[in-house]
Design an enzyme around this catalytic site. Structure first.
Site, PDB file in Angstrom:
ATOM      1  N   ASP A 123      -5.827  -2.548  18.900  1.00 53.48           N
ATOM      2  CA  ASP A 123      -7.133  -2.024  18.519  1.00 53.48           C
ATOM      3  C   ASP A 123      -8.184  -2.680  19.427  1.00 53.48           C
ATOM      4  OD1 ASP A 123      -9.655  -1.692  17.194  1.00 53.48           O
ATOM      5  OD2 ASP A 123      -8.544  -1.134  15.388  1.00 53.48           O
ATOM      6  N   LEU A 139     -11.546   4.764  27.135  1.00 52.29           N
ATOM      7  CA  LEU A 139     -11.630   6.047  26.419  1.00 52.29           C
ATOM      8  C   LEU A 139     -11.432   5.887  24.915  1.00 52.29           C
ATOM      9  CD1 LEU A 139     -11.034   7.009  29.417  1.00 52.29           C
ATOM     10  CD2 LEU A 139      -9.871   8.940  28.408  1.00 52.29           C
ATOM     11  N   THR A 186     -15.693   0.536  17.064  1.00 55.92           N
ATOM     12  CA  THR A 186     -14.888   0.861  18.252  1.00 55.92           C
ATOM     13  C   THR A 186     -15.791   1.047  19.471  1.00 55.92           C
ATOM     14  OG1 THR A 186     -13.121   1.844  16.949  1.00 55.92           O
ATOM     15  CG2 THR A 186     -13.302   2.579  19.235  1.00 55.92           C
ATOM     16  N   TYR A 219     -21.252   8.008  16.107  1.00 55.24           N
ATOM     17  CA  TYR A 219     -20.686   8.374  17.416  1.00 55.24           C
ATOM     18  C   TYR A 219     -21.785   8.377  18.482  1.00 55.24           C
ATOM     19  CZ  TYR A 219     -17.942  11.101  20.819  1.00 55.24           C
ATOM     20  OH  TYR A 219     -17.277  11.540  21.949  1.00 55.24           O
ATOM     21  N   LYS A 260     -22.120   5.458  21.186  1.00 51.96           N
ATOM     22  CA  LYS A 260     -21.927   5.730  22.626  1.00 51.96           C
ATOM     23  C   LYS A 260     -23.173   5.334  23.416  1.00 51.96           C
ATOM     24  CE  LYS A 260     -17.797   7.741  22.956  1.00 51.96           C
ATOM     25  NZ  LYS A 260     -16.729   7.311  23.869  1.00 51.96           N
ATOM     26  N   ARG A 295     -12.219  20.695  15.907  1.00 48.98           N
ATOM     27  CA  ARG A 295     -13.097  21.134  17.001  1.00 48.98           C
ATOM     28  C   ARG A 295     -12.984  22.646  17.153  1.00 48.98           C
ATOM     29  NH1 ARG A 295     -12.635  16.307  21.558  1.00 48.98           N
ATOM     30  NH2 ARG A 295     -10.615  15.769  20.686  1.00 48.98           N
TER      31      ARG A 295
HETATM   32  P1  NAD Z   1      -8.897  11.562  21.046  1.00 47.94           P
HETATM   33  O1  NAD Z   1      -9.292  11.302  19.652  1.00 47.94           O
HETATM   34  O2  NAD Z   1      -7.782  12.515  21.306  1.00 47.94           O
HETATM   35  O3  NAD Z   1      -8.538  10.205  21.804  1.00 47.94           O
HETATM   36  C1  NAD Z   1      -9.089   8.965  21.459  1.00 47.94           C
HETATM   37  C2  NAD Z   1      -7.985   7.926  21.515  1.00 47.94           C
HETATM   38  O4  NAD Z   1      -8.529   6.631  21.218  1.00 47.94           O
HETATM   39  C3  NAD Z   1      -6.881   8.185  20.494  1.00 47.94           C
HETATM   40  O5  NAD Z   1      -5.619   8.060  21.089  1.00 47.94           O
HETATM   41  C4  NAD Z   1      -7.108   7.106  19.436  1.00 47.94           C
HETATM   42  O6  NAD Z   1      -5.936   6.756  18.728  1.00 47.94           O
HETATM   43  C5  NAD Z   1      -7.672   5.988  20.285  1.00 47.94           C
HETATM   44  N1  NAD Z   1      -8.481   5.026  19.531  1.00 47.94           N
HETATM   45  C6  NAD Z   1      -9.474   5.279  18.644  1.00 47.94           C
HETATM   46  N2  NAD Z   1      -9.986   4.130  18.175  1.00 47.94           N
HETATM   47  C7  NAD Z   1      -9.318   3.116  18.791  1.00 47.94           C
HETATM   48  C8  NAD Z   1      -9.370   1.705  18.717  1.00 47.94           C
HETATM   49  N3  NAD Z   1     -10.263   1.086  17.918  1.00 47.94           N
HETATM   50  N4  NAD Z   1      -8.525   0.978  19.489  1.00 47.94           N
HETATM   51  C9  NAD Z   1      -7.627   1.584  20.297  1.00 47.94           C
HETATM   52  N5  NAD Z   1      -7.514   2.934  20.396  1.00 47.94           N
HETATM   53  C10 NAD Z   1      -8.348   3.680  19.644  1.00 47.94           C
HETATM   54  O7  NAD Z   1     -10.220  12.028  21.813  1.00 47.94           O
HETATM   55  P2  NAD Z   1     -10.419  12.570  23.294  1.00 47.94           P
HETATM   56  O8  NAD Z   1     -10.958  13.939  23.192  1.00 47.94           O
HETATM   57  O9  NAD Z   1      -9.210  12.324  24.110  1.00 47.94           O
HETATM   58  O10 NAD Z   1     -11.604  11.628  23.786  1.00 47.94           O
HETATM   59  C11 NAD Z   1     -11.353  10.501  24.612  1.00 47.94           C
HETATM   60  C12 NAD Z   1     -12.670   9.839  24.988  1.00 47.94           C
HETATM   61  O11 NAD Z   1     -13.497  10.775  25.680  1.00 47.94           O
HETATM   62  C13 NAD Z   1     -13.467   9.357  23.779  1.00 47.94           C
HETATM   63  O12 NAD Z   1     -14.077   8.122  24.096  1.00 47.94           O
HETATM   64  C14 NAD Z   1     -14.521  10.428  23.604  1.00 47.94           C
HETATM   65  O13 NAD Z   1     -15.685   9.919  23.026  1.00 47.94           O
HETATM   66  C15 NAD Z   1     -14.758  10.885  25.039  1.00 47.94           C
HETATM   67  N6  NAD Z   1     -15.254  12.266  25.073  1.00 47.94           N
HETATM   68  C16 NAD Z   1     -14.424  13.317  24.817  1.00 47.94           C
HETATM   69  C17 NAD Z   1     -14.941  14.616  24.835  1.00 47.94           C
HETATM   70  C18 NAD Z   1     -14.075  15.832  24.584  1.00 47.94           C
HETATM   71  O14 NAD Z   1     -14.602  16.938  24.582  1.00 47.94           O
HETATM   72  N7  NAD Z   1     -12.788  15.712  24.423  1.00 47.94           N
HETATM   73  C19 NAD Z   1     -16.303  14.824  25.069  1.00 47.94           C
HETATM   74  C20 NAD Z   1     -17.118  13.711  25.292  1.00 47.94           C
HETATM   75  C21 NAD Z   1     -16.579  12.431  25.305  1.00 47.94           C
HETATM   76  N1  UDP Z   2     -17.815  25.147  15.151  1.00 51.29           N
HETATM   77  C1  UDP Z   2     -17.609  26.398  14.592  1.00 51.29           C
HETATM   78  N2  UDP Z   2     -16.447  26.619  13.931  1.00 51.29           N
HETATM   79  C2  UDP Z   2     -15.467  25.686  13.824  1.00 51.29           C
HETATM   80  C3  UDP Z   2     -15.667  24.419  14.424  1.00 51.29           C
HETATM   81  C4  UDP Z   2     -16.872  24.186  15.070  1.00 51.29           C
HETATM   82  O1  UDP Z   2     -18.458  27.294  14.669  1.00 51.29           O
HETATM   83  O2  UDP Z   2     -14.417  25.984  13.211  1.00 51.29           O
HETATM   84  C5  UDP Z   2     -19.063  24.915  15.899  1.00 51.29           C
HETATM   85  C6  UDP Z   2     -19.764  23.606  15.577  1.00 51.29           C
HETATM   86  O3  UDP Z   2     -20.635  23.776  14.484  1.00 51.29           O
HETATM   87  C7  UDP Z   2     -20.504  23.342  16.872  1.00 51.29           C
HETATM   88  C8  UDP Z   2     -19.586  23.913  17.951  1.00 51.29           C
HETATM   89  O4  UDP Z   2     -18.706  24.811  17.273  1.00 51.29           O
HETATM   90  O5  UDP Z   2     -21.732  24.059  16.889  1.00 51.29           O
HETATM   91  C9  UDP Z   2     -18.770  22.860  18.676  1.00 51.29           C
HETATM   92  O6  UDP Z   2     -18.157  22.058  17.707  1.00 51.29           O
HETATM   93  P1  UDP Z   2     -17.107  20.916  18.079  1.00 51.29           P
HETATM   94  O7  UDP Z   2     -16.813  20.172  16.831  1.00 51.29           O
HETATM   95  O8  UDP Z   2     -15.966  21.488  18.835  1.00 51.29           O
HETATM   96  O9  UDP Z   2     -17.885  19.983  19.118  1.00 51.29           O
HETATM   97  P2  UDP Z   2     -19.342  19.281  19.113  1.00 51.29           P
HETATM   98  O10 UDP Z   2     -20.156  19.779  17.966  1.00 51.29           O
HETATM   99  O11 UDP Z   2     -19.058  17.831  19.003  1.00 51.29           O
HETATM  100  O12 UDP Z   2     -19.929  19.688  20.411  1.00 51.29           O
END
Ligand code: NAD
Ligand code: UDP
Length: 313
Positions: free
Chosen positions: A57, A72, A91, A144, A148, A185
């Protein structure tokens, strides 16, 4: 060949990053507590001697000799990060401090996976990096968003105070294979609902926008960012500047899946941003990066993944 640490490496983006780094011949140490990630995402890498998995962790300190760190670790989907919001902030903040301290001790370059959420519900559109954002500090997304933002502050203070080599990437909505089917999502929800013939859940009017980046493009961007000159810190927006409403996304998913599911409107969650689109001028100029995969092509690959995964389940 470098020795690289990927925190959150068993998650959606992290596992693709580990794949790519191992493919490039690097020694990769993946650290994850499996909160939202899974061994299945990286199981195929286990036999490779270049890959090491460690359950840990990031809110606790960690010692290892590495040349670079991709930070990440953090749940990214609203339903995941809102389940234990205190732990989400821990985290983001303690995880960042621990990884920055580690980078400072071993002299490693460190990249932070930041997010478009630092812009909140933006009143400037599209969002450039010098926009400071419009974020609710006390809402359900704040653990979040503010977590961040605080992590970014820490990265820049370590850069100013101890001259650490930092890279801050602001990632916009990214999708693709290995997204969790229950992460709530929009892309995963719509695809799973369409495949199962269930109604597609549209929150609010469905006229809010997002810009969806395919995972392979995003990983290209992270690698380019990490390879920039020592004095280039970012923040840099990484995302696809093509914007869609949620209704447009739903219709495209229905067409690709060949589904006759109907649309079902539900209340909009609190503080849901109305529009989001990256200005990627800086990434184009400094990283020579821009997305190559269009939404339709990316969704086809993601639909194929979910069909396979749901059939196996
Ligand atoms: P995800 O939830 O699939 O991956 C996050 C990973 O971090 C998981 O494997 C989880 O088990 C691990 N984790 C969480 N808390 C932890 C801790 N305390 N110690 C160790 N591991 C921990 O999400 P993702 O979509 O792969 O996102 C990865 C990173 O990218 C995140 O930091 C997220 O904020 C950032 N990000 C993702 C998106 C997206 O659209 N996917 C957008 C913006 C930012
Ligand atoms: N959303 C939606 N239906 C769903 C899930 C999400 O209309 O079943 C909408 C949500 O309200 C947001 C957008 O889709 O306006 C993107 O949501 P997501 O959770 O994927 O990402 P984020 O809000 O973090 O950008």
């Amino acid at each position: 060949m470098a020795k690289l640490l990927v925190t959150g490496g068993a998650g959606f983006l992290g596992s693709h990053l580990c794949d790519r780094l191992v493919g490039l011949g690097h020694h990769v140490v993946c650290v994850d507590n499996f909160l939202t990630g899974s061994q299945d995402n990286v199981g195929h890498l286990s036999p490779n001697p270049l890959f090491e998995m460690m359950r840990h962790d990031v809110t606790l300190p960690f010692e290892i000799e590495v040349d670079g760190i991709y930070n990440l670790a953090c749940p990214a989907a609203p339903v995941h990060y809102q389940r234990d919001p205190i732990q989400t902030t821990r985290t983001n903040v303690l995880g960042a401090i621990n990884m920055l301290d580690l980078a400072a001790r071993v002299g490693a370059r460190i990249l932070q996976a930041s997010t478009s959420e630092v812009y909140g519900d933006p009143d400037i559109h599209p969002q450039p990096e010098d926009y400071w954002g419009r974020v609710n500090p006390v809402g359900i997304r704040s653990c979040y968003d503010e977590g961040k933002r605080c992590a970014e502050t820490l990265f820049f203070d370590y850069w100013r105070q101890v001259q650490l080599e930092i890279k801050v990437a602001r990632i916009f909505n990214t999708y693709g294979p290995r997204m969790h089917p229950n992460d709530g999502r929009v892309v995963s929800n719509f695809i799973v609902q369409a495949i199962r013939g269930e109604p597609l859940t549209i929150y609010g009017t469905g006229r809010q926008t997002r810009s969806f980046c395919y995972v392979d493009d995003l990983i290209d961007g992270l690698l380019s960012m990490m390879a920039t000159a020592a004095d280039f810190t970012g923040p840099v927006n990484l995302g696809n500047p093509v914007e869609s409403t949620m209704i447009e996304l739903a219709e495209l998913v229905l067409a690709i899946v060949g589904s006759r599911s109907r649309l079902e409107f539900r209340p909009l969650p609190q503080d849901d941003p109305r529009q989001r689109c990256p200005d990627i001028s800086l990434a184009r100029k400094s990283l020579r990066w821009e997305p190559k995969v269009g939404l339709e092509d990316g969704l086809r690959q993601t639909v194929a993944y979910f069909r396979h995964r749901l059939a196996a389940a």
